[in-house]
Scaffold this motif. Structure first.
Motif, PDB file in Angstrom:
ATOM      1  N   PHE A  89       0.603  -1.266   0.009  1.00  0.00           N
ATOM      2  CA  PHE A  89       0.266  -0.159   0.141  1.00  0.00           C
ATOM      3  C   PHE A  89       0.887   1.186   0.087  1.00  0.00           C
ATOM      4  O   PHE A  89       0.550   2.115  -0.822  1.00  0.00           O
ATOM      5  CB  PHE A  89      -0.869   0.008   1.146  1.00  0.00           C
ATOM      6  CG  PHE A  89      -2.258  -0.845   0.926  1.00  0.00           C
ATOM      7  CD1 PHE A  89      -3.001  -0.390   0.020  1.00  0.00           C
ATOM      8  CD2 PHE A  89      -2.318  -2.097   1.781  1.00  0.00           C
ATOM      9  CE1 PHE A  89      -4.265  -1.273  -0.145  1.00  0.00           C
ATOM     10  CE2 PHE A  89      -3.518  -2.759   1.477  1.00  0.00           C
ATOM     11  CZ  PHE A  89      -4.605  -2.436   0.514  1.00  0.00           C
TER      12      PHE A  89
ATOM     13  N   MET B  50      -8.505  -6.977   3.889  1.00  0.00           N
ATOM     14  CA  MET B  50      -8.632  -5.390   3.150  1.00  0.00           C
ATOM     15  C   MET B  50      -8.369  -4.343   4.761  1.00  0.00           C
ATOM     16  O   MET B  50      -8.796  -5.090   5.630  1.00  0.00           O
ATOM     17  CB  MET B  50      -9.979  -5.153   2.463  1.00  0.00           C
ATOM     18  CG  MET B  50     -10.116  -5.749   1.416  1.00  0.00           C
ATOM     19  SD  MET B  50      -9.118  -4.907   0.053  1.00  0.00           S
ATOM     20  CE  MET B  50      -9.487  -3.122   0.059  1.00  0.00           C
ATOM     21  N   PRO B  51      -7.844  -3.271   4.295  1.00  0.00           N
ATOM     22  CA  PRO B  51      -7.873  -2.305   5.555  1.00  0.00           C
ATOM     23  C   PRO B  51      -9.152  -2.018   5.937  1.00  0.00           C
ATOM     24  O   PRO B  51     -10.284  -1.882   4.835  1.00  0.00           O
ATOM     25  CB  PRO B  51      -6.965  -1.267   5.028  1.00  0.00           C
ATOM     26  CG  PRO B  51      -6.330  -1.902   3.751  1.00  0.00           C
ATOM     27  CD  PRO B  51      -7.171  -2.747   3.198  1.00  0.00           C
ATOM     28  N   GLU B  52      -9.328  -1.598   6.908  1.00  0.00           N
ATOM     29  CA  GLU B  52     -10.578  -1.074   7.652  1.00  0.00           C
ATOM     30  C   GLU B  52     -10.546   0.159   8.167  1.00  0.00           C
ATOM     31  O   GLU B  52      -9.584   0.467   8.937  1.00  0.00           O
ATOM     32  CB  GLU B  52     -11.265  -2.261   8.521  1.00  0.00           C
ATOM     33  CG  GLU B  52     -11.524  -3.368   8.069  1.00  0.00           C
ATOM     34  CD  GLU B  52     -11.919  -4.565   9.069  1.00  0.00           C
ATOM     35  OE1 GLU B  52     -11.765  -4.263  10.248  1.00  0.00           O
ATOM     36  OE2 GLU B  52     -12.283  -5.725   8.534  1.00  0.00           O
TER      37      GLU B  52
ATOM     38  N   SER C   6     -10.153   3.399  10.062  1.00  0.00           N
ATOM     39  CA  SER C   6      -8.855   4.332  10.061  1.00  0.00           C
ATOM     40  C   SER C   6      -7.584   3.872   9.473  1.00  0.00           C
ATOM     41  O   SER C   6      -6.824   4.715   9.334  1.00  0.00           O
ATOM     42  CB  SER C   6      -8.640   4.792  11.435  1.00  0.00           C
ATOM     43  OG  SER C   6      -8.326   3.720  12.326  1.00  0.00           O
ATOM     44  N   GLN C   7      -7.561   2.840   9.158  1.00  0.00           N
ATOM     45  CA  GLN C   7      -6.443   2.009   8.695  1.00  0.00           C
ATOM     46  C   GLN C   7      -6.139   2.728   7.086  1.00  0.00           C
ATOM     47  O   GLN C   7      -4.934   2.867   6.743  1.00  0.00           O
ATOM     48  CB  GLN C   7      -6.465   0.487   8.546  1.00  0.00           C
ATOM     49  CG  GLN C   7      -6.218  -0.157   9.855  1.00  0.00           C
ATOM     50  CD  GLN C   7      -6.080  -1.733   9.647  1.00  0.00           C
ATOM     51  OE1 GLN C   7      -7.054  -2.194   8.941  1.00  0.00           O
ATOM     52  NE2 GLN C   7      -5.545  -2.384  10.432  1.00  0.00           N
ATOM     53  N   TRP C   8      -6.923   2.937   6.499  1.00  0.00           N
ATOM     54  CA  TRP C   8      -6.999   3.777   5.350  1.00  0.00           C
ATOM     55  C   TRP C   8      -6.370   5.122   5.497  1.00  0.00           C
ATOM     56  O   TRP C   8      -5.572   5.499   4.324  1.00  0.00           O
ATOM     57  CB  TRP C   8      -8.446   3.947   4.489  1.00  0.00           C
ATOM     58  CG  TRP C   8      -9.080   2.778   3.878  1.00  0.00           C
ATOM     59  CD1 TRP C   8      -9.939   1.973   4.542  1.00  0.00           C
ATOM     60  CD2 TRP C   8      -8.539   2.077   2.683  1.00  0.00           C
ATOM     61  NE1 TRP C   8     -10.299   0.986   3.634  1.00  0.00           N
ATOM     62  CE2 TRP C   8      -9.412   1.026   2.683  1.00  0.00           C
ATOM     63  CE3 TRP C   8      -7.666   1.985   1.921  1.00  0.00           C
ATOM     64  CZ2 TRP C   8      -9.201  -0.262   1.662  1.00  0.00           C
ATOM     65  CZ3 TRP C   8      -7.210   1.201   1.013  1.00  0.00           C
ATOM     66  CH2 TRP C   8      -7.852   0.136   0.718  1.00  0.00           C
ATOM     67  N   LEU C   9      -6.744   5.723   6.370  1.00  0.00           N
ATOM     68  CA  LEU C   9      -5.978   7.145   6.674  1.00  0.00           C
ATOM     69  C   LEU C   9      -4.503   6.917   7.056  1.00  0.00           C
ATOM     70  O   LEU C   9      -3.707   7.760   6.412  1.00  0.00           O
ATOM     71  CB  LEU C   9      -6.899   8.046   7.919  1.00  0.00           C
ATOM     72  CG  LEU C   9      -8.121   8.280   7.553  1.00  0.00           C
ATOM     73  CD1 LEU C   9      -8.964   8.948   8.843  1.00  0.00           C
ATOM     74  CD2 LEU C   9      -8.331   9.244   6.419  1.00  0.00           C
TER      75      LEU C   9
ATOM     76  N   ILE D  24      -2.731   4.511   5.874  1.00  0.00           N
ATOM     77  CA  ILE D  24      -2.164   3.986   4.830  1.00  0.00           C
ATOM     78  C   ILE D  24      -1.789   5.553   3.781  1.00  0.00           C
ATOM     79  O   ILE D  24      -0.645   5.513   3.260  1.00  0.00           O
ATOM     80  CB  ILE D  24      -2.799   3.069   4.114  1.00  0.00           C
ATOM     81  CG1 ILE D  24      -2.944   1.678   4.640  1.00  0.00           C
ATOM     82  CG2 ILE D  24      -2.550   3.043   2.463  1.00  0.00           C
ATOM     83  CD1 ILE D  24      -3.896   0.783   4.015  1.00  0.00           C
ATOM     84  N   LEU D  25      -2.884   6.258   3.715  1.00  0.00           N
ATOM     85  CA  LEU D  25      -2.351   7.532   3.089  1.00  0.00           C
ATOM     86  C   LEU D  25      -1.426   8.213   3.823  1.00  0.00           C
ATOM     87  O   LEU D  25      -0.439   8.808   2.874  1.00  0.00           O
ATOM     88  CB  LEU D  25      -3.686   8.307   2.966  1.00  0.00           C
ATOM     89  CG  LEU D  25      -3.712   9.653   2.279  1.00  0.00           C
ATOM     90  CD1 LEU D  25      -3.281   9.418   0.662  1.00  0.00           C
ATOM     91  CD2 LEU D  25      -5.117  10.432   2.423  1.00  0.00           C
TER      92      LEU D  25
END
Length: 273
Positions: A29, A190-192, A194-197, A199-200
């Motif tokens: 990612f 798959m990320p869930e 706050s994990q997406w934030l 990762i960004l």
């Protein structure tokens, strides 16, 4: 390099927050975000993404990828401070490789200052029951490959745009980490939420850390730049205290002073004729 060390410190926090994800998935990612950012910046600058020396650029990406896996693994399985102890072997190894590869001169006093900084790192973090041999070996492998990557950047200093050098890192990392995901699909998820934030954030901080680090290695000797990188231990200590509840004794704050003193003396020594 100071700006780069802050960016990498924030990247470390992001990686630590993604500790429940497989380390290669985290690398994947990060590569995706950095690849998108690098492609956009190269397009906006109107330069070719393929560079002038693709073989060396691929080597930079390969060394960087291997170093990244080792480093991220250590971050996930050890406390932040302890992982940084192992990672900060890389400045000394970077300078040593530069001596043999590029005939860079490193004074005896500079080696003494390197050891002073590293002694400070050890004092700050000390020994911990959380340290494992698997984590140590993973971290040492990351150190070796990272030192090779930094010297490859130094080798490309006169021939490549910094954004092109950065572009090749995720360009190589992306397919390597993707192949791991295809080979071991059960280890990925798959990320869930706050994990997406995180990762960004990891990708953004990585990009700016890579950019300023690349500029530093292109403009100065590897020994001088790697000495300044020891400032990262200060950010690691601060983030550890305020974000992860790690505590330090007064002797460890003295160790931080040794780190900064060794860094300052090293840079001053390298500036003298």
């Amino acid at each position: 390099m100071l700006v780069a060390s802050v960016s990498f410190g924030l990247m470390n926090v992001s990686v630590k927050m993604l500790g429940t994800m497989h380390v290669v998935q985290v690398v994947f990612f990060r590569a995706v975000v950095q690849l998108l950012m690098s492609s956009f910046l190269i397009y906006r600058a109107g330069i070719s993404p393929w560079g002038n020396r693709p073989k060396w650029l691929i080597l930079r990406g390969l060394f960087g990828s291997m170093g990244l896996v080792g480093y991220f693994y250590t971050l996930q399985v050890m406390p932040l401070g302890n992982a940084i102890v192992i990672h900060y072997l890389s400045p000394m190894l970077t300078a040593l490789l530069a001596m043999f590869l590029f005939k860079e001169r490193v004074k005896g006093s500079q080696w003494a200052f390197f050891l002073l900084s590293f002694a400070g790192v050890v004092v700050v973090n000390g020994l911990s029951d959380a340290i494992t041999w698997v984590g140590i070996l993973g971290g040492l492998a990351g150190v070796v490959f990272s030192a090779a990557a930094y010297n490859t950047i130094r080798h490309l200093k006169d021939s490549e745009h910094p954004n092109v050098i950065i572009f090749y890192f995720p360009l190589v990392t992306f397919p390597l980490s993707l192949m791991h995901g295809l080979a071991f699909p059960d280890s990925w998820r798959m990320p869930e939420g706050s994990q997406w934030l995180w990762i960004l954030a990891m990708g953004v901080f990585t990009h700016y850390g890579q950019y300023f680090m690349t500029r530093a290695y292109q403009r100065e000797q590897a020994s001088k730049v790697s000495a300044v990188s020891y400032a990262g231990i200060v950010w690691a200590a601060l983030f550890g205290v305020f974000l992860f509840g790690e505590s330090y004794q007064w002797g460890q704050y003295l160790g931080m002073g040794l780190v900064l003193l060794g860094m300052a003396l090293n840079v001053r020594s390298s500036q003298k004729a």
